[in-house]
Design an enzyme around this catalytic site. Structure first.
Site, PDB file in Angstrom:
ATOM      1  CG  MET A 165       0.781  -7.033  15.867  1.00 51.47           C
ATOM      2  SD  MET A 165       1.419  -5.986  17.161  1.00 51.47           S
ATOM      3  CE  MET A 165       1.410  -7.041  18.586  1.00 51.47           C
TER       4      MET A 165
ATOM      5  CD  GLU B  44       5.407  -1.138  18.593  1.00 48.44           C
ATOM      6  OE1 GLU B  44       4.595  -0.905  17.669  1.00 48.44           O
ATOM      7  OE2 GLU B  44       5.559  -2.271  19.077  1.00 48.44           O
TER       8      GLU B  44
ATOM      9  CB  ILE C 264      -6.280   2.945  16.071  1.00 49.63           C
ATOM     10  CG1 ILE C 264      -7.417   3.174  15.077  1.00 49.63           C
ATOM     11  CG2 ILE C 264      -4.979   2.625  15.339  1.00 49.63           C
ATOM     12  CD1 ILE C 264      -7.767   1.981  14.224  1.00 49.63           C
TER      13      ILE C 264
ATOM     14  N   GLY D  12      -0.240  -4.317  23.175  1.00 55.79           N
ATOM     15  CA  GLY D  12      -0.307  -5.696  23.635  1.00 55.79           C
ATOM     16  C   GLY D  12       0.518  -6.606  22.765  1.00 55.79           C
TER      17      GLY D  12
END
Length: 178
Positions: free
Chosen positions: A15, A85, A159, A163
């Site tokens: 991230m 993603e 998992i 956020g």
């Protein structure tokens, strides 16, 4: 179907490493060169509306979907497909291979590991099929060194929890264990 000219460019890392920023940069470069582009985002990530948006608010229009099969028909009309993603799409390997073999350029931004430092298997399976793999690091949010991992804040064990900095921190190896 063309078997040449297609390629898979995989952008991985934790991230806050700049994966979506790099995806947007590459897609915009193809747009400037007048390629027809499609950007796909994971439908359950509704934090930023219908676009792919970086943590520093850079944005590009995107089609939200839960399954890459749902965008296959519109993919026929483009030359470049960006996928944000990527770890959340179970069929990403077969989709990317099919599209690249049809002559399309695929740019996939994805986490390579979970908050438990376990691999996202589908992304690991994409590595040997990719012409280009870029592993980005973030900055450790505790000690400011290179960060290769995502650490979840809170006690959830699932998992898939969408956020940003409210749920995750990028961390180095040492700070992961704090």
């Amino acid at each position: 179907m063309a078997m040449y000219g297609g390629q898979i460019h995989l952008i991985i890392g934790p991230m806050f490493a700049g994966k979506s920023t790099e995806l947007i940069r590459l897609v915009k470069r193809y747009q400037i060169a007048r390629y027809k582009c499609l950007v796909v985002k994971y439908e359950k990530d509704a934090r930023y509306g219908n676009g792919v948006r970086t943590h520093d608010n850079t944005c590009i229009s995107a089609v939200p979907t839960a399954s890459l099969d749902d965008v296959e028909s519109i993919s026929e009309h483009v030359e470049v497909i960006g996928i944000d993603e990527g770890q959340f799409f179970p069929n990403i390997v077969s989709f990317c291979e099919r599209m690249a073999n049809a002559g399309k350029v695929l740019i996939v931004a994805a986490l390579d590991g979970t908050f438990q430092r376990k691999p996202f298997t589908n992304i690991c399976e994409l590595i040997p099929l990719a012409e280009n793999v870029t592993k980005l690091n973030a900055v450790c949010m505790y000690c400011y060194k290179d960060a290769s991992f995502s650490k979840r804040l809170g006690n959830e064990t699932e998992i898939e929890i969408i956020g940003g900095s409210d749920k995750y921190k990028s961390v180095c190896r040492k700070c992961y264990f704090f």
